[in-house]
Design an enzyme around this catalytic site. Structure first.
Site, short mmCIF file in Angstrom:
data_model
loop_
_atom_site.label_atom_id
_atom_site.label_comp_id
_atom_site.label_asym_id
_atom_site.label_seq_id
_atom_site.Cartn_x
_atom_site.Cartn_y
_atom_site.Cartn_z
N LEU A 1 10.66 -20.62 -4.76
CA LEU A 1 9.71 -19.70 -4.13
C LEU A 1 8.38 -19.82 -4.87
O LEU A 1 8.36 -19.90 -6.10
CB LEU A 1 10.22 -18.25 -4.24
CG LEU A 1 9.27 -17.14 -3.80
CD1 LEU A 1 9.12 -17.09 -2.28
CD2 LEU A 1 9.74 -15.77 -4.31
N SER B 1 -8.16 -4.86 5.09
CA SER B 1 -8.74 -4.55 3.79
C SER B 1 -9.13 -5.81 3.00
O SER B 1 -8.81 -5.95 1.82
CB SER B 1 -7.79 -3.68 2.96
OG SER B 1 -7.49 -2.48 3.63
N ARG C 1 0.16 7.75 -2.46
CA ARG C 1 0.78 8.77 -1.61
C ARG C 1 2.22 9.03 -2.03
O ARG C 1 2.71 10.16 -1.99
CB ARG C 1 0.70 8.35 -0.15
CG ARG C 1 -0.63 8.70 0.50
CD ARG C 1 -0.88 7.93 1.75
NE ARG C 1 -1.32 6.56 1.44
CZ ARG C 1 -1.46 5.62 2.35
NH1 ARG C 1 -1.19 5.88 3.62
NH2 ARG C 1 -1.89 4.42 1.99
N ASP D 1 0.82 -1.21 0.00
CA ASP D 1 0.00 0.00 0.00
C ASP D 1 0.86 1.27 0.00
O ASP D 1 1.98 1.26 0.50
CB ASP D 1 -0.91 -0.03 1.24
CG ASP D 1 -2.12 0.89 1.08
OD1 ASP D 1 -2.36 1.40 -0.03
OD2 ASP D 1 -2.82 1.10 2.09
N ARG E 1 -5.07 -2.01 8.93
CA ARG E 1 -6.28 -2.80 8.64
C ARG E 1 -5.95 -3.88 7.62
O ARG E 1 -4.93 -3.84 6.95
CB ARG E 1 -7.41 -1.90 8.16
CG ARG E 1 -7.05 -1.01 6.99
CD ARG E 1 -8.25 -0.23 6.46
NE ARG E 1 -7.82 0.75 5.49
CZ ARG E 1 -7.54 2.02 5.77
NH1 ARG E 1 -7.70 2.49 6.98
NH2 ARG E 1 -7.12 2.84 4.81
N GLU F 1 -12.50 -4.69 -4.20
CA GLU F 1 -12.97 -3.31 -3.98
C GLU F 1 -12.26 -2.32 -4.91
O GLU F 1 -12.81 -1.26 -5.23
CB GLU F 1 -12.74 -2.89 -2.52
CG GLU F 1 -13.65 -3.60 -1.51
CD GLU F 1 -13.28 -5.05 -1.25
OE1 GLU F 1 -12.10 -5.41 -1.42
OE2 GLU F 1 -14.17 -5.84 -0.89
N HIS G 1 2.35 3.56 -9.02
CA HIS G 1 2.12 2.13 -9.27
C HIS G 1 3.31 1.53 -10.03
O HIS G 1 3.75 0.42 -9.76
CB HIS G 1 0.84 1.92 -10.08
CG HIS G 1 -0.41 2.28 -9.32
ND1 HIS G 1 -0.63 1.86 -8.03
CD2 HIS G 1 -1.51 3.00 -9.67
CE1 HIS G 1 -1.82 2.31 -7.61
NE2 HIS G 1 -2.36 3.01 -8.59
C1 IPE Z 1 -5.50 -2.74 -0.21
O1 IPE Z 1 -5.16 -1.40 -0.35
C2 IPE Z 1 -5.46 -3.42 -1.54
C3 IPE Z 1 -4.14 -3.54 -2.15
C4 IPE Z 1 -3.00 -3.17 -1.63
C5 IPE Z 1 -4.16 -4.15 -3.44
P1 IPE Z 1 -6.26 -0.27 -0.51
O2 IPE Z 1 -5.53 1.02 -0.59
O3 IPE Z 1 -7.18 -0.60 -1.61
O4 IPE Z 1 -7.05 -0.41 0.88
P2 IPE Z 1 -7.83 0.64 1.74
O5 IPE Z 1 -8.80 1.33 0.82
O6 IPE Z 1 -6.81 1.59 2.27
O7 IPE Z 1 -8.47 -0.16 2.81
C1 IPE Z 2 -1.65 0.36 -3.39
O1 IPE Z 2 -1.49 1.72 -3.51
C2 IPE Z 2 -1.85 -0.32 -4.72
C3 IPE Z 2 -3.23 -0.70 -5.00
C4 IPE Z 2 -4.23 -0.68 -4.17
C5 IPE Z 2 -3.49 -1.19 -6.34
P1 IPE Z 2 -2.69 2.73 -3.41
O2 IPE Z 2 -3.10 3.13 -4.79
O3 IPE Z 2 -3.76 2.23 -2.54
O4 IPE Z 2 -1.94 3.96 -2.70
P2 IPE Z 2 -2.52 4.96 -1.63
O5 IPE Z 2 -3.11 4.17 -0.53
O6 IPE Z 2 -3.53 5.79 -2.34
O7 IPE Z 2 -1.33 5.76 -1.18
MG MG Z 3 -4.14 2.40 -0.53
#
Ligand code: IPE
Ligand code: IPE
Ligand code: MG
Length: 230
Positions: free
Chosen positions: A122, A187, A15, A11, A185, A58, A28
């Site tokens: 792995l 998620s 940001r 995650d 969390r 989601e 990404h």
């Molecule tokens: C969880 O991250 C899903 C992945 C890392 C693929 P999200 O950014 O979607 O989760 P929330 O919205 O913070 O719970």
């Molecule tokens: C995690 O990064 C990757 C995916 C959920 C695909 P985010 O896109 O959720 O990044 P933040 O949480 O907005 O920083």
């Molecule tokens: Mg996120």
């Protein structure tokens, strides 16, 4: 002991990009670089299973542009990293709702799974269009219809049997869960499988997470006392 199975909620890509005034997709893209580093690091450290959360059920609710960019990155990753998997003896498995994937993505994934099926250094499980509740409901549905057809006795269903109906049926439960970017969390990730996993949350954003950070997480894991309720 090195954890046999590490699960990661990758995650913080958004940001990471925002902090730099860059478009989200560049976050990404940088995140994919971290995946490559962590796969190699797991091989080096002797981790046997790595499960990474790449796209949740989601996440389909994100803007269309972001979703298609993410899948483009994923297909590129598959095409470009075949060598990484072959050179490092890495078996790749995709877990999630395959039916929702674009047929072209699906067939590429299936080819990759076939090509790497015999590797055993792995196992890399990539959670894609994955949701734990959906996975559990899917398992219940299959079990219910098998019971109806008389293929299985309800009294014969136990935790072990149930686990076999989940996407993760050929991996042991994770020992260590890592979540980057400070969120505390799950998620909707591996709710069943993480029952007794040690949880490690780091403020590091996923694109900044590297081999040293993984080492730190493993060191912390090794200091924990796992009691399993005993
Ligand atoms: C969880 O991250 C899903 C992945 C890392 C693929 P999200 O950014 O979607 O989760 P929330 O919205 O913070 O719970
Ligand atoms: C995690 O990064 C990757 C995916 C959920 C695909 P985010 O896109 O959720 O990044 P933040 O949480 O907005 O920083
Ligand atoms: Mg996120």
């Amino acid at each position: 002991m090195v954890p046999q199975h590490i699960a990661i909620i990758m995650d913080g890509n958004g940001r990471w990009a925002k902090k730099r005034g860059l478009p989200k997709i560049l976050g990404h893209r940088q995140g994919v670089e971290s995946v490559k580093k962590i796969v190699r690091a797991c091989v080096d450290f002797g981790v046997k299973y790595l499960t990474v959360y790449a796209f949740s059920t989601e996440n389909w609710q994100r803007p269309k542009d972001e979703v298609s960019a993410l899948f483009k990155l994923l297909t590129n990753f598959i095409d470009m990293q075949t060598k990484l998997f072959h050179d490092n003896n890495v078996r790749v498995r995709i877990i999630g709702e395959r039916g929702r994937l674009d047929p072209a993505v699906k067939s590429r994934i299936e080819q990759l799974e076939k090509d790497t099926a015999s590797y055993d250094k792995l196992t890399l499980n990539i959670a894609l269009s994955y949701g734990s509740r959906q996975e559990i409901v899917g398992a219940v549905k299959t079990l219910a219809s098998e019971a109806k057809e008389g293929k299985i006795e309800p009294s014969g269903i136990d935790e072990n049997v149930f686990s076999k109906y989940l996407y993760t049926n050929d991996s042991p439960d994770p020992d260590l869960l890592i979540r980057t970017s400070g969120e505390m969390r799950l998620s909707n990730f591996l709710l069943w499988q993480l029952s007794y996993a040690e949880i490690y949350v780091t403020e590091k954003l996923w694109p900044d997470f590297g081999k040293k950070d993984l080492k730190k997480a493993i060191d912390e894991y090794q200091k924990r006392e796992r009691r399993f309720g005993k």
